[in-house]
Design an enzyme around this catalytic site. Sequence first.
Site, mmCIF file in Angstrom:
data_model
loop_
_atom_site.group_PDB
_atom_site.id
_atom_site.type_symbol
_atom_site.label_atom_id
_atom_site.label_comp_id
_atom_site.label_asym_id
_atom_site.label_seq_id
_atom_site.Cartn_x
_atom_site.Cartn_y
_atom_site.Cartn_z
ATOM 1 C CD GLU A 33 -2.913 -1.130 2.322
ATOM 2 O OE1 GLU A 33 -3.769 -0.222 2.353
ATOM 3 O OE2 GLU A 33 -2.805 -2.000 3.195
ATOM 4 C CB SER B 78 -5.634 -1.531 -0.138
ATOM 5 O OG SER B 78 -5.461 -0.319 0.531
ATOM 6 C CE1 TYR C 101 -7.000 3.925 -1.259
ATOM 7 C CE2 TYR C 101 -6.488 1.720 -2.030
ATOM 8 C CZ TYR C 101 -6.748 2.590 -0.997
ATOM 9 O OH TYR C 101 -6.767 2.132 0.298
ATOM 10 N NE ARG D 72 -13.549 2.436 5.601
ATOM 11 C CZ ARG D 72 -12.402 2.208 4.973
ATOM 12 N NH1 ARG D 72 -11.466 3.137 4.896
ATOM 13 N NH2 ARG D 72 -12.180 1.027 4.417
ATOM 14 C CG ASP E 59 -14.788 -1.286 5.392
ATOM 15 O OD1 ASP E 59 -15.129 -0.094 5.540
ATOM 16 O OD2 ASP E 59 -13.655 -1.624 4.991
ATOM 17 C CD GLU F 268 -11.102 -5.241 6.206
ATOM 18 O OE1 GLU F 268 -10.092 -5.812 6.636
ATOM 19 O OE2 GLU F 268 -11.240 -4.898 5.025
ATOM 20 C CG ASN G 36 -8.484 0.721 7.371
ATOM 21 O OD1 ASN G 36 -7.459 1.020 7.971
ATOM 22 N ND2 ASN G 36 -8.593 0.770 6.058
ATOM 23 N N GLY H 111 -7.657 5.659 4.761
ATOM 24 C CA GLY H 111 -7.088 6.633 3.830
ATOM 25 C C GLY H 111 -7.297 8.053 4.318
#
Length: 308
Positions: free
Chosen positions: A16, A142, A211, A250, A252, A269, A271, A275
Amino acid sequence: MSRKHVAVLMGGFSSERPVSLSSGKACAEALEAEGFKVTTIDVARDVSEKLAALRPDVVFNALHGPFGEDGTIQGILEYLEIPYTHSGVLASALAMDKDKAKRVAAAAGIPVAESQAINRFAFPSTHPMKPPYVVKPVREGSSFGVVIVTEEQAHPPQVVSSPEWRYGEEVLVERYVYGRELTCGVMGETALGVTEVVPQGHNFYDYDSKYAAGGSKHVIPAKISPNIYQKIQTLALRAHQAIGCRGVSRSDFRYDDRFSEDGEIIWLEVNTQPGMTPTSLVPEMAGHAGYSFGEFLRWMVEDASCLR
């Protein structure tokens, strides 16, 4: 009074790296605009020596992937006694391990999909569970290495045990959950808004969807019922607390509303290093809550500490 000196860690050597460089550049520019003295560090194996010589007041961690968000850099910063942003050693390591994080989340009453961890070299020649299912590296971010196995596929994916695989030896085989991609950030002890991520021209929210320009559309607030919206926020905050996250995280989710509005909500999951460009999901959520990008980053710098 001297300006607070913030070192922004970026780049690194995980898959990443490009994402981290983008996050780090955006954060450095915004923090300078907020009046901080900023030094950027493209992280290499000598990062501890660089930090020891620099002695910043705070480290803003804009790294993504292994080393940057698995507790390793956090341990270095604890040893150097430099306050840093985001989660601490234990929460970072736990969140990075998808299998162990799911076990902790499930114990906290958060709904997760059935799954099993398998060594890739011991991957069976027959399906390990009834398709459709997802195979994902246990310790990557990612969406690197994610493989969706459909009902039409006669055999498990061969790429997992092939020499080309470079995402670690352990993979998670997880029931595929149909539905919409929802995500919710947490800032301190407050759940932010819920965003629906709609991939454009992709089957799921993969690396390009995340991205590449035009790869996905972010809908905030998500067009879901108030009951489901609030439930997602509650589960995101519960996951943040159960894993032991600090600062910003964050979570998901998948939300399958094909048969009823209540549907099925599945946590995927958390994070701990989301980002950090102005158009990334969590900064967008903070913007929806009334924070400019600079104000959001300032909050993170002021929240930084050791022993997180």
